[in-house]
Design a protein around this motif. Structure first.
Motif, PDB file in Angstrom:
ATOM      1  N   VAL A  32     -23.175  19.281  17.942  1.00  9.20           N
ATOM      2  CA  VAL A  32     -24.411  20.026  18.000  1.00  9.20           C
ATOM      3  C   VAL A  32     -24.376  21.235  17.069  1.00  9.20           C
ATOM      4  O   VAL A  32     -23.441  22.263  17.332  1.00  9.20           O
ATOM      5  CB  VAL A  32     -24.690  20.438  19.348  1.00  9.20           C
ATOM      6  N   ILE A  77     -32.126  17.069  19.333  1.00  7.63           N
ATOM      7  CA  ILE A  77     -32.338  17.278  20.543  1.00  7.63           C
ATOM      8  C   ILE A  77     -33.523  18.259  20.909  1.00  7.63           C
ATOM      9  O   ILE A  77     -33.967  18.988  20.034  1.00  7.63           O
ATOM     10  CB  ILE A  77     -30.824  17.809  21.024  1.00  7.63           C
ATOM     11  N   GLY A  78     -33.619  18.446  22.412  1.00 11.16           N
ATOM     12  CA  GLY A  78     -34.364  19.671  22.536  1.00 11.16           C
ATOM     13  C   GLY A  78     -35.851  19.527  22.481  1.00 11.16           C
ATOM     14  O   GLY A  78     -36.328  18.341  22.032  1.00 11.16           O
ATOM     15  N   MET A 156     -31.244  10.808  29.137  1.00 11.09           N
ATOM     16  CA  MET A 156     -30.394  12.001  28.666  1.00 11.09           C
ATOM     17  C   MET A 156     -30.624  13.056  29.658  1.00 11.09           C
ATOM     18  O   MET A 156     -31.749  13.099  30.466  1.00 11.09           O
ATOM     19  CB  MET A 156     -31.170  12.426  27.298  1.00 11.09           C
ATOM     20  N   MET A 158     -29.328  17.196  31.190  1.00  8.85           N
ATOM     21  CA  MET A 158     -28.268  18.460  31.354  1.00  8.85           C
ATOM     22  C   MET A 158     -27.991  18.766  32.771  1.00  8.85           C
ATOM     23  O   MET A 158     -29.072  18.961  33.352  1.00  8.85           O
ATOM     24  CB  MET A 158     -28.917  19.448  30.367  1.00  8.85           C
ATOM     25  N   MET A 199     -21.923  18.144  27.706  1.00  5.91           N
ATOM     26  CA  MET A 199     -22.045  19.361  26.704  1.00  5.91           C
ATOM     27  C   MET A 199     -20.620  20.013  26.807  1.00  5.91           C
ATOM     28  O   MET A 199     -19.713  19.595  27.470  1.00  5.91           O
ATOM     29  CB  MET A 199     -23.036  20.327  26.984  1.00  5.91           C
ATOM     30  N   ARG A 215     -22.963  15.591  23.847  1.00  3.57           N
ATOM     31  CA  ARG A 215     -23.469  16.417  22.662  1.00  3.57           C
ATOM     32  C   ARG A 215     -22.665  17.734  23.028  1.00  3.57           C
ATOM     33  O   ARG A 215     -23.013  18.524  23.723  1.00  3.57           O
ATOM     34  CB  ARG A 215     -25.077  16.649  23.145  1.00  3.57           C
TER      35      ARG A 215
HETATM   36  C1  LIG Z   1     -27.247  23.276  22.675  1.00  3.43           C
HETATM   37  C2  LIG Z   1     -27.410  22.080  23.269  1.00  3.43           C
HETATM   38  C3  LIG Z   1     -26.242  21.198  23.644  1.00  3.43           C
HETATM   39  C4  LIG Z   1     -24.847  21.957  23.275  1.00  3.43           C
HETATM   40  O1  LIG Z   1     -24.545  22.748  24.001  1.00  3.43           O
HETATM   41  P1  LIG Z   1     -23.045  23.504  24.130  1.00  3.43           P
HETATM   42  O2  LIG Z   1     -22.859  24.207  25.484  1.00  3.43           O
HETATM   43  O3  LIG Z   1     -23.059  24.566  22.973  1.00  3.43           O
HETATM   44  O4  LIG Z   1     -21.985  22.427  23.843  1.00  3.43           O
HETATM   45  C5  LIG Z   1     -26.295  19.933  23.914  1.00  3.43           C
HETATM   46  N1  LIG Z   1     -27.502  19.452  24.367  1.00  3.43           N
HETATM   47  C6  LIG Z   1     -28.694  19.944  24.277  1.00  3.43           C
HETATM   48  C7  LIG Z   1     -29.883  19.489  24.627  1.00  3.43           C
HETATM   49  C8  LIG Z   1     -28.598  21.535  23.827  1.00  3.43           C
HETATM   50  O5  LIG Z   1     -29.679  22.011  23.565  1.00  3.43           O
END
Ligand SMILES: *Cc1c(COP(=O)(O)O)cnc(C)c1O
Length: 223
Positions: A32, A77-78, A156, A158, A199, A215
């Protein structure tokens, strides 16, 4: 230093794969690069990373153009605003944030080819997170059948930002169960073999729970 960061992350990835009896090749490390400039992004790639992820349209397009000779697989992403879909969707190799029917509609309208998408699922249920609710996922997938430009390659999620290993594991396991249930339907438009999860804080747990794309930002690009 990028090379040193990469060496450490790669070591952790290999350890987690070994622990889970998985092949290293079954996990793709996505760097990322959203917080770093072009120069650092190029450094990441010249150190051997094949996949990069960005979350803002203009920097993504600029980096992609500047790095067109480097053979990078690009991930978006995002949150992607609907009005920006037309600028970006045909330029990405994987889109990780499909989270509404209206976005699918816009992709369908703007795409000139099939777009590989991950459905973002809000497993942890946090208000602040975007994503489809687990309980609404199967009807969401059903509704996507009419969009022939949208290919659901996987799910996906988080994990909550500050969470314990066992909370992370629980979120990843739930995502995996959801992924398996869609995969089992053998829908041509939704093969759903992939899991985009993990992450910097939690990628080893994610690998143990079946992640196929991790990611990783901070752990790779920090000073
Ligand atoms: C920023 C981001 C990451 C990476 O996050 P880190 O904690 O810096 O590894 C992974 N996925 C998404 C969706 C993000 O926005």
């Amino acid at each position: 230093m990028i090379s040193e960061n990469l060496r450490k992350v790669e070591q952790e990835v290999q350890k987690a794969c070994a622990l889970a009896s998985r092949q290293r090749e079954s996990v793709t490390l996505v760097a990322v690069t959203k917080t770093v400039d072009l120069e650092t992004t190029i450094e990441v790639v010249t150190n051997g990373v094949t996949d990069c992820a960005e979350n803002r349209v203009e920097p993504f397009l600029a980096k992609k153009e500047a790095m067109k000779d480097l053979n990078v697989t690009w991930h978006f992403i995002g949150n992607l605003q609907r009005r920006k879909v037309k600028h970006v969707i045909n330029e990405v190799d994987y889109f990780h944030a499909l989270e509404s029917l209206s976005l699918a509609n816009e992709i369908q309208k703007r795409a000139t080819k099939k777009i590989r998408c991950f459905i973002e699922v809000n497993v942890s249920g946090e208000e602040s997170k975007q994503g489809i609710k687990p309980s609404e996922l199967s009807s969401f997938v059903e509704q996507l059948s009419e969009f022939d430009k949208v290919e659901i390659v996987g799910l996906m999620t988080m994990a909550p930002f500050q969470s314990t290993k066992s909370e992370q594991r629980d979120v990843f396991l739930q995502l995996r169960n959801l992924q398996k249930s869609i995969e089992a339907q053998q829908l041509t438009y939704a093969p759903c073999h992939e899991l985009s999860m993990g992450m910097s804080n939690d990628y080893t747990v994610a690998i143990e729970e079946g992640a196929t794309f991790i990611r990783v930002g901070t752990a790779l690009v920090k000073e």
